[in-house]
Structures are given as structure tokens and as C-alpha cells.
Design a protein around this motif. Sequence first.
Motif, PDB file in Angstrom:
ATOM      1  N   GLY A 278       0.796  -1.223   0.000  1.00  0.00           N
ATOM      2  CA  GLY A 278       0.000   0.000   0.000  1.00  0.00           C
ATOM      3  C   GLY A 278       0.825   1.268   0.000  1.00  0.00           C
ATOM      4  N   ALA A 279       1.915   1.260   0.742  1.00  0.00           N
ATOM      5  CA  ALA A 279       2.758   2.458   0.824  1.00  0.00           C
ATOM      6  C   ALA A 279       3.453   2.762  -0.487  1.00  0.00           C
ATOM      7  CB  ALA A 279       3.798   2.275   1.930  1.00  0.00           C
ATOM      8  N   MET A 280       3.560   1.768  -1.362  1.00  0.00           N
ATOM      9  CA  MET A 280       4.261   1.946  -2.631  1.00  0.00           C
ATOM     10  C   MET A 280       3.330   2.296  -3.789  1.00  0.00           C
ATOM     11  SD  MET A 280       7.527   1.780  -2.517  1.00  0.00           S
ATOM     12  CE  MET A 280       7.346   2.798  -1.037  1.00  0.00           C
ATOM     13  N   ALA A 281       2.027   2.142  -3.587  1.00  0.00           N
ATOM     14  CA  ALA A 281       1.082   2.364  -4.688  1.00  0.00           C
ATOM     15  C   ALA A 281       1.108   3.802  -5.192  1.00  0.00           C
ATOM     16  CB  ALA A 281      -0.322   1.979  -4.254  1.00  0.00           C
ATOM     17  N   ASP A 282       1.544   4.748  -4.336  1.00  0.00           N
ATOM     18  CA  ASP A 282       1.603   6.148  -4.737  1.00  0.00           C
ATOM     19  C   ASP A 282       2.983   6.559  -5.234  1.00  0.00           C
ATOM     20  OD1 ASP A 282      -1.041   6.825  -4.336  1.00  0.00           O
ATOM     21  OD2 ASP A 282      -0.747   7.278  -2.213  1.00  0.00           O
ATOM     22  N   ASN A 283       3.939   5.635  -5.187  1.00  0.00           N
ATOM     23  CA  ASN A 283       5.251   5.942  -5.766  1.00  0.00           C
ATOM     24  C   ASN A 283       5.084   6.229  -7.253  1.00  0.00           C
ATOM     25  OD1 ASN A 283       7.583   4.502  -7.469  1.00  0.00           O
ATOM     26  ND2 ASN A 283       8.506   5.418  -5.658  1.00  0.00           N
ATOM     27  N   GLY A 284       5.802   7.229  -7.754  1.00  0.00           N
ATOM     28  CA  GLY A 284       5.594   7.687  -9.120  1.00  0.00           C
ATOM     29  C   GLY A 284       5.604   6.597 -10.163  1.00  0.00           C
ATOM     30  N   ARG A 285       6.667   5.782 -10.186  1.00  0.00           N
ATOM     31  CA  ARG A 285       6.762   4.740 -11.218  1.00  0.00           C
ATOM     32  C   ARG A 285       5.762   3.621 -10.979  1.00  0.00           C
ATOM     33  NH1 ARG A 285      12.269   2.283 -11.939  1.00  0.00           N
ATOM     34  NH2 ARG A 285      12.472   2.564  -9.686  1.00  0.00           N
ATOM     35  N   VAL A 286       5.564   3.252  -9.716  1.00  0.00           N
ATOM     36  CA  VAL A 286       4.597   2.190  -9.419  1.00  0.00           C
ATOM     37  C   VAL A 286       3.189   2.655  -9.785  1.00  0.00           C
ATOM     38  CG1 VAL A 286       3.628   0.701  -7.627  1.00  0.00           C
ATOM     39  CG2 VAL A 286       6.059   1.297  -7.561  1.00  0.00           C
ATOM     40  N   ARG A 287       2.854   3.877  -9.433  1.00  0.00           N
ATOM     41  CA  ARG A 287       1.535   4.421  -9.770  1.00  0.00           C
ATOM     42  C   ARG A 287       1.310   4.425 -11.278  1.00  0.00           C
ATOM     43  NH1 ARG A 287       2.127   8.992  -7.541  1.00  0.00           N
ATOM     44  NH2 ARG A 287       2.629  10.204  -9.402  1.00  0.00           N
ATOM     45  N   MET A 288       2.356   4.779 -12.035  1.00  0.00           N
ATOM     46  CA  MET A 288       2.248   4.797 -13.489  1.00  0.00           C
ATOM     47  C   MET A 288       1.930   3.407 -14.027  1.00  0.00           C
ATOM     48  SD  MET A 288       5.232   5.831 -16.216  1.00  0.00           S
ATOM     49  CE  MET A 288       6.214   4.394 -15.732  1.00  0.00           C
ATOM     50  N   LEU A 289       2.596   2.381 -13.497  1.00  0.00           N
ATOM     51  CA  LEU A 289       2.355   1.008 -13.942  1.00  0.00           C
ATOM     52  C   LEU A 289       0.946   0.547 -13.573  1.00  0.00           C
ATOM     53  CD1 LEU A 289       5.783  -0.652 -13.047  1.00  0.00           C
ATOM     54  CD2 LEU A 289       4.924  -0.128 -15.335  1.00  0.00           C
TER      55      LEU A 289
END
Length: 318
Positions: A278-289
Amino acid sequence: MAAATAAGAALTAPSARQRRLGSADVDRMNAKLAAVVSMDNKYGGTQELQAHAAALADETVHLQNTHISSARIRSELYGVAAAFTASAMWAAIDGRRLSEAEPYLNQAVTLAGLANNKHVLFRVWGHAGIMYRHLGRPADSIAAAEAARATSITRTDPVYASLAMARLATFHADIGDERSALRAIGLAQSNFDRGDLAKNRPPWMDFYDQAELDSLATFAHLRLGKWAEAERHAHRCLGALRPELQRNRGLTYANLALAQLGQGDIEPAVAAARKVPGAMADNGRVRMLLNDFTTRLTTLAPRNSETTAWLDYRRAAA
């Protein structure tokens, strides 16, 4: 105001009162660099991390300009300042704040040149390649990757050569050059297999292992539309991924979901996407994917119950 005046006086004091910098100062700044790298591995490229790394770069340069040192210590500190700047650049890239990333490039190249530090220069060009890729400049991304590959460190350490080739593979895949991409993946693996993994390297190289090589191979195969191969590499990556690399785990689950969706396997694809921390879902690259995954899923199966469940999950997490 009195404190500020005193501070200013201290900065302009005669050179006779200046402290001589030594190895302890280099070690202290390198410890801060290791902490920055650790934070990036855990949290990804947040704005806070970007600002922190940039401030530490300024602190390191300021240290040089307000103290005296030998040529060796000066070179080492310029290298640390370049590494901090590269960390700020990478945080901006990872967070998809590309307009903020580009100005760091010239500063990092300049500082690495002043340090005559081939390791940091390798890192800077590697990050530049990824930045150019996200900016939609494929020729520049390949040129930057080739610049990283051309640094002398790749001729003496196969692990650096492996990373350069693995990144180059993803850039060749971007332009649909399957032959060059697959050849680069093969060279990345053969170089990695020859490398001494116990060799002492800078902390920012700690992330590169077999799991990261498989992660980059996953990216390349996805861009080539080779879904089954991408899924195989993603599973291999997840099987070997170290627990502290949370951002990389998010990227890999998102890529696994895309690989499975490319094969029409909707249920396991949605299950994989939901495993992104959940904490990574808003990371720029992860969100893009994940946004890419959502678009493809709704196009492929707009009325599927799994699609509905995924859309509800994304809305709840927003």
C-alpha cells in the motif's frame, strides 16, 4: 540576527582558523549517503528524500569551501557530493517529477568530474538514461546508457557492466529493437555470473543483484510484448527479492500483473496487482504502472467482476 552575524563571521574567518578536513569527515558524509540510499530502497523517491539528498550535497560542497583539505580528501568529498546529487536526481525520477530531475544532471556530472570519480559518473549516466526514457527521448536514453557502459569501471568490474547492459536492454526494447534488447539481457546475465558479489562497492550499488537483473529483464520483455517471458522473470525476481527493497517489490508485482494480463489471465493479474504494498502504490513509477494496468484491464474486460473489484479497490485506496 546576532546568531546569523556570528555564523557569517565564522564562515569568513581567516584561513588560519579553518579546520583541516580529513578521513573522518568523508566517513561521516558517506554514512549519511548510506542512510539516503537505505531510505530510497524502503520508501522510494519521495519529495522529502529528494530535498534531503540535495541539502546534503550542498552541505558537502559548503564544507569544502569553508575548510581546507588535501587533494585526496577534496576529491573524495566531491565524489560524495556528486552521489548525493545523483540521489536527489533519482528521487525526482522515481517520483516522476521529471522537470525537477533534469537540473540535477549537470550538477552531478560537474561534481563527479571534479572528483574524477568513475563510479559516481557511471551512476549519474545510468539515472540519466532512465530520466530520458520517461521524457520520451529514446535516442538520448540509449546514448546515456552507452555513456555509462563506456566508463572504465565496467571494464574492471563485470557487475557494473551487467547493470549497464541490463538497462540498455530496456531502452532497446522501448524502440522495438528485439534483437539488441535480448542480446543485451544475455550479456547482462553473463557479466553478472562472472562478477564477484562479495567485492566492496558503494552503497548505491547494493540494490543490484540477480533479483534486480530479473526485474530489468521483466521490463524489457514487457515492452517487447513477450508476456510469458516477462512473467517468468517477474516470478524469479520476487523469489529472490530482499525484504527491505519495498519499492522494487511494488514495481515487480505491478509488472507481474501486466505480464499476466497480456496473456489474458485476468484473475491472477488482479491478484498480483493487489499485492503491491500500500505504501508503494503512490510511488511515481509504481503508480504509473498500476494506471497502465487499470487502463488495459478495463479495455480488455470492462464488465468482468474482477475488473469491478479492482476499480473499487483502487478507489478505496485513493
